[in-house]
Write an enzyme that holds these catalytic residues in place. Structure first.
Site, PDB file in Angstrom:
ATOM      1  N   CYS A  79       0.836  -1.199   0.000  1.00 60.99           N
ATOM      2  CA  CYS A  79       0.000   0.000   0.000  1.00 60.99           C
ATOM      3  C   CYS A  79       0.876   1.256   0.000  1.00 60.99           C
ATOM      4  O   CYS A  79       1.455   1.598  -1.020  1.00 60.99           O
ATOM      5  CB  CYS A  79      -1.011  -0.056   1.142  1.00 60.99           C
ATOM      6  SG  CYS A  79      -2.388   1.103   0.933  1.00 60.99           S
ATOM      7  N   HIS A 173      -4.158  -4.826  -0.119  1.00 59.65           N
ATOM      8  CA  HIS A 173      -3.736  -5.429   1.153  1.00 59.65           C
ATOM      9  C   HIS A 173      -3.852  -6.952   1.085  1.00 59.65           C
ATOM     10  O   HIS A 173      -4.920  -7.504   1.346  1.00 59.65           O
ATOM     11  CB  HIS A 173      -4.589  -4.891   2.308  1.00 59.65           C
ATOM     12  CG  HIS A 173      -4.214  -3.524   2.740  1.00 59.65           C
ATOM     13  ND1 HIS A 173      -3.457  -3.280   3.861  1.00 59.65           N
ATOM     14  CD2 HIS A 173      -4.474  -2.315   2.189  1.00 59.65           C
ATOM     15  CE1 HIS A 173      -3.270  -1.973   3.996  1.00 59.65           C
ATOM     16  NE2 HIS A 173      -3.879  -1.366   2.990  1.00 59.65           N
ATOM     17  N   GLU A 175      -2.911  -9.012   3.189  1.00 61.42           N
ATOM     18  CA  GLU A 175      -3.159  -9.532   4.538  1.00 61.42           C
ATOM     19  C   GLU A 175      -4.592  -9.336   5.008  1.00 61.42           C
ATOM     20  O   GLU A 175      -4.964  -9.816   6.083  1.00 61.42           O
ATOM     21  CB  GLU A 175      -2.191  -8.876   5.530  1.00 61.42           C
ATOM     22  CG  GLU A 175      -2.525  -7.462   5.930  1.00 61.42           C
ATOM     23  CD  GLU A 175      -2.278  -6.388   4.868  1.00 61.42           C
ATOM     24  OE1 GLU A 175      -2.589  -5.215   5.156  1.00 61.42           O
ATOM     25  OE2 GLU A 175      -1.789  -6.702   3.766  1.00 61.42           O
TER      26      GLU A 175
END
EC number: 4.1.3.27
Length: 194
Positions: A79, A173, A175
């Site tokens: 990001c 993202h 994650e």
């Protein structure tokens, strides 16, 4: 050891957890509480520049660390870290067409680098209002992941890879719980640049 630069983001420890699940010893440092000399002394095997709520210019040591360690330590930007890679190599960071906070998008990719052996497209979560400008993308970086416009052309850059150095970035993202293939993206990074 994998060194994670924390740009004061709530997702930092989700990334740390994913890398921990991939058997990495992760050291986390805040972007304004570490020096290049500290990083040199610790001799990390990998460097991850994490997400954050600001622009790359405001991200403490992130850009200086990219300048200093690119080509010396495998580097991944997530990001804000991805944007910092773009800016560090000469690209412009601009406002995204649409602010994306917790929204899913289809990610199309080249099947290169960290996207190797992943389906295209796959779904990933986006939390950002800035992107790397396509028109100023540095010659040394190639687009590896993107969102599509209705006509099939690139809407916004979602991944970059340096053409000669072990440096990659993702705008989305991996994650996030709703992102597909997040573990595999991080695993690919570790394996490709081992």
């Amino acid at each position: 050891m994998l060194l994670m630069i924390d740009n004061y983001d709530s997702f930092t420890y989700n990334i740390v957890q994913y890398f921990g699940e991939l058997n990495q010893d992760v050291k986390v440092v805040r972007n304004d509480q570490v020096t290049l000399e500290d990083i040199e002394r610790w001799q990390p095997k990998y460097l991850v520049v994490g997400p954050g709520p600001c622009s790359p210019t405001e991200a403490g040591i992130s850009i200086p660390a990219i300048h200093h360690f690119a080509g010396r330590i495998p580097l991944l930007g997530v990001c804000l870290g991805h944007q910092a890679i773009g800016q560090a190599f000469g690209g412009n960071i601009i406002r995204a067409k649409t602010v994306m906070h917790g929204r899913l998008s289809d990610m199309y990719h080249t099947d290169k680098g960290i996207f190797s052996n992943l389906p295209s497209p796959f779904s990933a979560t986006r939390y950002h209002s800035l992107v790397i400008e396509q028109e100023s993308l540095p010659e040394c970086l190639e687009v590896t992941c993107w969102t599509n416009q209705n006509d099939g052309s690139i809407e916004e850059i979602m991944g970059v890879k340096h053409k000669t150095l072990p440096v990659e970035g993702v705008q989305f993202h991996p994650e996030s719980i709703l992102s597909q293939h997040g573990h595999q993206i991080f695993k690919n990074f570790l394996e490709i640049y081992a």
